[in-house]
Design a protein around this motif. Structure first.
Motif, PDB file in Angstrom:
ATOM      1  N   LYS A  86     -53.445 -88.054  56.733  1.00 31.43           N
ATOM      2  CA  LYS A  86     -54.792 -88.597  56.517  1.00 31.43           C
ATOM      3  C   LYS A  86     -55.864 -87.528  56.307  1.00 31.43           C
ATOM      4  O   LYS A  86     -56.814 -87.746  55.573  1.00 31.43           O
ATOM      5  CB  LYS A  86     -55.195 -89.500  57.683  1.00 31.43           C
ATOM      6  N   THR A  87     -55.695 -86.383  56.962  1.00 36.48           N
ATOM      7  CA  THR A  87     -56.693 -85.316  56.832  1.00 36.48           C
ATOM      8  C   THR A  87     -56.013 -84.052  56.326  1.00 36.48           C
ATOM      9  O   THR A  87     -54.788 -83.920  56.390  1.00 36.48           O
ATOM     10  CB  THR A  87     -57.350 -85.003  58.191  1.00 36.48           C
ATOM     11  N   ARG A  88     -56.802 -83.128  55.862  1.00 40.23           N
ATOM     12  CA  ARG A  88     -56.252 -81.841  55.420  1.00 40.23           C
ATOM     13  C   ARG A  88     -55.611 -81.120  56.601  1.00 40.23           C
ATOM     14  O   ARG A  88     -54.569 -80.496  56.478  1.00 40.23           O
ATOM     15  CB  ARG A  88     -57.360 -80.980  54.812  1.00 40.23           C
ATOM     16  N   GLU A  89     -56.237 -81.230  57.762  1.00 36.72           N
ATOM     17  CA  GLU A  89     -55.673 -80.594  58.956  1.00 36.72           C
ATOM     18  C   GLU A  89     -54.296 -81.171  59.291  1.00 36.72           C
ATOM     19  O   GLU A  89     -53.374 -80.438  59.638  1.00 36.72           O
ATOM     20  CB  GLU A  89     -56.617 -80.734  60.150  1.00 36.72           C
ATOM     21  N   ALA A  90     -54.153 -82.482  59.179  1.00 36.89           N
ATOM     22  CA  ALA A  90     -52.851 -83.116  59.420  1.00 36.89           C
ATOM     23  C   ALA A  90     -51.821 -82.621  58.404  1.00 36.89           C
ATOM     24  O   ALA A  90     -50.660 -82.366  58.755  1.00 36.89           O
ATOM     25  CB  ALA A  90     -52.973 -84.636  59.355  1.00 36.89           C
ATOM     26  N   SER A 113     -52.229 -88.287  50.944  1.00 34.80           N
ATOM     27  CA  SER A 113     -53.184 -88.801  51.933  1.00 34.80           C
ATOM     28  C   SER A 113     -52.676 -90.067  52.620  1.00 34.80           C
ATOM     29  O   SER A 113     -53.144 -90.403  53.708  1.00 34.80           O
ATOM     30  CB  SER A 113     -54.554 -89.037  51.299  1.00 34.80           C
ATOM     31  N   THR A 157     -54.802 -78.884  48.785  1.00 35.48           N
ATOM     32  CA  THR A 157     -55.503 -80.159  48.935  1.00 35.48           C
ATOM     33  C   THR A 157     -54.497 -81.284  48.740  1.00 35.48           C
ATOM     34  O   THR A 157     -53.408 -81.074  48.194  1.00 35.48           O
ATOM     35  CB  THR A 157     -56.609 -80.307  47.877  1.00 35.48           C
ATOM     36  N   HIS A 158     -54.873 -82.476  49.156  1.00 35.80           N
ATOM     37  CA  HIS A 158     -54.013 -83.634  48.934  1.00 35.80           C
ATOM     38  C   HIS A 158     -53.723 -83.801  47.443  1.00 35.80           C
ATOM     39  O   HIS A 158     -52.589 -84.055  47.045  1.00 35.80           O
ATOM     40  CB  HIS A 158     -54.671 -84.906  49.486  1.00 35.80           C
TER      41      HIS A 158
END
Length: 185
Positions: A45-49, A41, A25-26
């Protein structure tokens, strides 16, 4: 000195290898990197990124590691190649265990993410080119095929050493048999 995004991605690799994909996680990356909450983050910006960027960073690191290894080691005999591979396996399951576990996690994630799979595939191609050079040097009839088979077997050997180290037997003897079996001469 790695950039801030590289520090975060290296921390993500450590989280993946030490805690698993569910814990990536971030917040966990920020903590592992020793950076303030929100740092990861800001860049991803996203977990996928974050996961996609981590896969790219991992591929870059793996290529650099193999490039350094190929510059330091030039085996001339099957025994020397087996010894170099044994040293690699020992390092992968010992001091680099977390990175190795992350490697398998990255492989699984890349299998599920076609856009990230290209990075891992290109990294594998480069590593296999260096390995084929080693096998050419020790006399392989078809160095490219021998390299593919040998590296696939080494991956399996590493996985077995990670999962159940007490069942793996004499590492050098097994690797020497694999090298000799793949020379095809």
């Amino acid at each position: 000195m790695p950039s801030r995004p590289e520090q975060l991605l290296d921390a993500a690799i450590t989280v993946l290898g030490s805690q698993g994909i569910r814990q990536l996680t971030h917040r966990a990356v920020d903590a592992e990197a020793g950076l303030p909450a929100g740092s990861a983050s800001n860049y991803f910006k996203t977990r996928e990124a974050l996961v996609n960027a981590m896969i790219v960073r991992f591929a870059d690191r793996e290529r650099a590691s193999w490039e350094a290894l190929s510059g330091m080691v030039t085996p001339h005999t099957p025994g020397e190649l087996a010894a170099a591979l044994a040293a690699y396996v020992r390092r992968a399951v010992g001091p680099d265990r977390v990175v190795t576990l992350a490697r398998y996690g990255v492989f699984l994630e890349a299998a599920l993410r076609p856009d990230s799979r290209a990075q891992i595939t290109e990294s594998a191609r480069e590593i296999r080119r260096w390995g084929a050079d080693w096998l050419r040097e020790v006399g392989a009839a078809d160095p490219e095929l021998a390299c593919e088979l040998l590296l696939d077997a080494v991956d399996g050997l590493i996985l077995h050493h990670l999962a159940y180290p007490d069942l793996t037997g004499d590492l050098e003897a097994r690797l020497l048999a694999m090298v000799r079996g793949n020379l095809g001469s």
